[in-house]
Each structure stands twice: as structure tokens, then as C-alpha cells.
Design a protein around this motif. Structure first.
Motif: not given
Length: 239
Positions: A163-180
Motif C-alpha cells: 500500500a502507498v500514499g492515501a490508499q495506505r492511510l485509508a487502509r489503516h484508518l478504515w480498519r481501525m475505525c470499523f473495529a472501534l
């Protein structure tokens, strides 16, 4: 709704469950509202991930010591949440556009969770497995679908070489956020709410954490895709 009477062991397990669950929600929300990439965000994210692993251990202990307190849906939910958090953490831990051994294991784990959820859901739908009246059978298939979609995302990341760039950050965010979001919804308006006194369980205030997590998650995802600087270091520019 009548208060459930627990044995001493069950009461201890439920209390630990409630304490860790509250810790997961609080640390997760702190990570959401703090400056991304900062010290507070990093430390609260670590606490969130560790608390989630501790919750998985409690769920496992409950399955052995008081199996009637945990459903197969609860096990599926916890496994999916752990997978999402660990893959989210691994995404930002590794350098951009790189793959490690965990990258290749992730889709296998997600696929296994999806298959197990699909099996349990099918057994419940066909009447081969008893489920509580307050457990929606459709939730098994929702979790199964999410696991399969996540596995597809993992495979796509592998094919891209990381993963690179915005896709990398989005992958991190949506997975953490959805688990939360899953844990927040379960703890305050779902089955986990039984750890709170009956007189406050039905209060509309209990919907506030769930809605807050949803709104904050959408906000940060919008910021990530709207931010032109897409490297991990740009996280610190997001306020």
C-alpha cells in the motif's frame, strides 16, 4: 429486561469484559480525536490494539469457562475485529510499498474467518444451531461478507506490491475505525450493554459513543482522501 444472575466466575468474566471493552472504546476515541501521527495518537492506538488482544483472551476464556455467555457470533465478531486491527497496525508499521510475511498471511486469515462465519450463519439459518432471540442470524453473513471483502483488499495490496500514499492511510484508518465502531456498538447498544445497570441501558445517551465514532471515522477518511500529501508523514498535518 430482567437482570441476569451470574455465578461468581461469570460475574468476574463479565466485569473484566466490561472494563476492557470500555478501555477499547476510550483509547480508540482518543486515537480518533488526537492529531494523527502524534505521540498521543500513537500511544492510544497501541493501548487500543493491546486492549483488543486482551479482549480476545477474555472471550476465549469465557468460551471455556462459561460457554453459554458467548455465542459463535461473538467469537466471529472478536476474530474479525482482531484481524482488522492487526492488519491496520501492520499497514503503517511497514515502510510504504513493501510487503512482509504478515501481508501474505492476512488474506488467509480473513478468508478463514469469512468461511467460519458463513458456516455458522448457515447452520443457524437452517436451524442446526440454536441462537438467542436477540442475535440476528443475518449478522453472521454480514461479518462473513466483510471478511471476504477485506481478504480481497489484502490480495489487491499484494498484487500492487504494497500500500502507498492515501490508499495506505485509508487502509489503516478504515480498519481501525470499523473495529472501534463494532466494539462501541456492541458495548453500548448491543449484547455487551448487559454489563451496565438495567436502568441506564435503554438511555438514548448510550447511542452517543456509537454515533461519535461513526462521524469521526467518516471525517478522517474524508480528510485522508482530500489531502494531497499522501505519505505517512503527512498524518501529522491532519488536525
Amino acid at each position: 429486561m430482567e437482570d441476569v444472575k451470574y455465578t461468581e466466575t461469570e460475574a468476574v468474566l463479565m466485569s473484566i469484559h466490561g472494563i476492557i471493552g470500555t478501555g477499547i472504546v476510550i483509547s480508540g476515541i482518543i486515537a480518533l480525536i488526537s492529531a494523527k501521527g502524534g505521540n498521543t495518537h500513537s500511544k492510544s492506538g497501541i493501548v487500543f490494539a493491546l486492549a483488543l488482544c486482551a479482549m480476545a483472551a477474555v472471550i476465549l476464556a469465557t468460551a471455556f469457562l462459561a460457554s453459554h455467555l458467548i455465542s459463535t457470533l461473538g467469537i466471529t465478531f472478536t476474530a474479525l475485529a482482531c484481524y482488522l486491527v492487526l492488519t491496520s497496525w501492520a499497514t503503517v508499521r511497514a515502510p510504504s510499498a513493501t510487503l512482509d510475511q504478515f501481508s501474505y498471511v492476512a488474506p488467509i486469515v480473513a478468508g478463514a474467518i469469512g468461511m467460519i462465519a458463513l458456516y455458522w450463519g448457515s447452520m443457524a439459518a437452517l436451524g442446526y444451531e440454536e441462537v438467542d432471540d436477540d442475535i440476528p442470524v443475518a449478522a453472521y453473513f454480514v461479518f462473513s461478507g466483510l471478511a471476504f471483502l477485506s481478504a480481497c483488499g489484502d490480495i489487491a495490496t499484494i498484487l500492487k506490491g504494497g500500500a502507498v500514499g492515501a490508499q495506505r492511510l485509508a487502509r489503516h484508518l478504515w480498519r481501525m475505525c470499523f473495529a472501534l465502531y463494532l466494539f462501541t456498538a456492541t458495548l453500548f447498544t448491543g449484547p455487551g450493554s448487559v454489563v451496565f445497570p438495567e436502568q441506564i441501558r435503554e438511555s438514548w445517551v448510550f447511542m452517543a459513543p456509537e454515533l461519535s465514532v461513526l462521524v469521526l471515522s467518516l471525517y478522517w477518511l474524508t480528510r485522508v482522501f482530500g489531502n494531497r500529501t499522501s505519505q505517512l508523514g503527512s498524518f501529522r498535518k491532519l488536525r
